[in-house]
Scaffold this active site. Structure first.
Site, PDB file in Angstrom:
ATOM      1  N   LEU A  23      28.965 -17.718  -7.090  1.00 58.73           N
ATOM      2  CA  LEU A  23      28.382 -16.557  -6.404  1.00 58.73           C
ATOM      3  C   LEU A  23      27.490 -15.799  -7.389  1.00 58.73           C
ATOM      4  O   LEU A  23      27.847 -14.756  -7.927  1.00 58.73           O
ATOM      5  CB  LEU A  23      29.503 -15.657  -5.860  1.00 58.73           C
ATOM      6  CG  LEU A  23      29.081 -14.526  -4.906  1.00 58.73           C
ATOM      7  CD1 LEU A  23      28.364 -15.090  -3.681  1.00 58.73           C
ATOM      8  CD2 LEU A  23      30.312 -13.730  -4.475  1.00 58.73           C
ATOM      9  N   HIS A  24      26.282 -16.319  -7.611  1.00 58.47           N
ATOM     10  CA  HIS A  24      25.369 -15.699  -8.569  1.00 58.47           C
ATOM     11  C   HIS A  24      24.514 -14.636  -7.875  1.00 58.47           C
ATOM     12  O   HIS A  24      24.801 -14.232  -6.739  1.00 58.47           O
ATOM     13  CB  HIS A  24      24.507 -16.767  -9.262  1.00 58.47           C
ATOM     14  CG  HIS A  24      23.762 -17.659  -8.320  1.00 58.47           C
ATOM     15  ND1 HIS A  24      22.533 -17.311  -7.811  1.00 58.47           N
ATOM     16  CD2 HIS A  24      24.080 -18.883  -7.782  1.00 58.47           C
ATOM     17  CE1 HIS A  24      22.096 -18.277  -7.018  1.00 58.47           C
ATOM     18  NE2 HIS A  24      23.027 -19.244  -6.978  1.00 58.47           N
TER      19      HIS A  24
END
Length: 325
Positions: free
Chosen positions: A257-258
């Site tokens: 989850l960047h």
């Protein structure tokens, strides 16, 4: 006082409502008996009910093959084979001719005899075949009842509670109108689980002794995310679940989850008025905050719980599930 029972949730939704306890006609003990003089008329009624049952089961069998549920389709095929079994039919006819009671009562007698045979036997395969026979009798009884002008029980908007269900039970209209399902039987590949997916209703399965703990018309809440059944919920509990939607999202990006998916998630959440929280193994953040979402540090293939609280909670949850992560 509300009671909490644990099971296994099917789907990622919650639902609250009144309970409808589903049971089969031959186990209700409410089948009337009366003498008949026209045996041929009773045979005609029996044959018409058998034909209507055959149409129901054939339709379910074909649909399950289309949907890829081969194992469960084979169960329905077994029920069709029983329906066409000459020895079963001949036993019923002989009993009808000898006793000269209405065909419903004759079938009920046969069902109770099979139940008595079933009780002392430990062989699971024999018990399964006996259960299959009882299910077939039940479907015939249902069509006999409909032919006399009796309607199916109405469970629209109610939560079905049952010990277990067979794929053939999908022929019962009462199930099609339900908003939720609770069963004692469990296992993700079990019939109730498959039926919940097919009917697209939330369900909690594998709930011990649930049938003995509820009555028709009592209240319940299903929290399918937690696999929780709340019986006789307090008013504030019902209100909370009506305004709350819970679900899970999976991180499918190999990088986790960047920044880009985090910003898309926070942007989506910010479009709704309800409160939105995202939980990663006990660490919970505001879903509308980009920094909060980034701090979850969620890796590839991790699953995060989404909790939406407010009037537009359900719509928010559905929208968040559509965000590419």
């Amino acid at each position: 006082m509300e009671r909490h029972l644990k099971g296994t949730g099917i789907s990622q939704k919650s639902v609250s409502g009144e309970v409808f306890v589903f049971s089969h006609y031959h186990r209700n003990g409410d089948i009337s008996r009366y003498s008949i003089s026209d045996v041929e008329n009773e045979l005609r009624r029996l044959n018409e009910a058998i034909e209507a049952t055959r149409k129901d089961l054939t339709s379910i069998y074909n649909q399950m093959h289309v949907d890829g549920y081969k194992t469960h389709a084979d169960i329905v095929r077994t029920h069709l084979m029983i329906l066409d079994d000459e020895s079963f039919y001949n036993e019923v006819v002989i009993s009808l001719e000898q006793k000269r009671y209405n065909i419903e009562h004759v079938l009920d007698i046969r069902a109770k005899q099979y139940i008595q045979m079933l009780e002392p036997i430990d062989d699971p395969r024999f018990r399964e075949r006996t259960e299959d026979l009882l299910i077939v009798i039940d479907h015939i009884l249902r069509h006999l009842k409909l032919a006399t002008g009796n309607t199916n029980p109405d469970a629209t908007g109610r939560i079905i509670v049952a010990r277990s269900l067979s794929p053939s039970d999908m022929a019962f209209p009462v199930l099609e109108n339900a908003t939720g399902l609770i069963t004692e039987a469990g296992g993700m590949s079990c019939c109730p689980s498959v039926m919940a997916h097919a009917l697209e209703i939330p369900a909690v399965i594998d709930v011990a002794d649930i049938v003995e703990q509820v009555t028709d018309g009592s209240s319940a809440v299903l929290d399918c995310v937690k696999g929780l059944v709340i019986l006789d919920p307090e008013p504030q509990t019902v209100l909370r679940y009506r305004e709350e939607a819970r679900g899970e999202i999976e991180i499918k990006d190999p990088l986790g989850l960047h920044v880009r998916p985090s910003s898309q998630l926070a942007e989506c959440a910010s479009k709704f008025e309800c409160e939105i929280f995202i939980n990663n193994n006990g660490y919970q953040v505001n879903g509308k905050s980009l920094l909060g979402v980034l701090s979850l540090n969620a890796p590839f293939e991790s699953r995060l719980e989404v909790i939406c609280k407010g009037a537009d909670a359900s719509a928010a949850l559905e929208a968040i599930k559509e965000v590419p992560l």
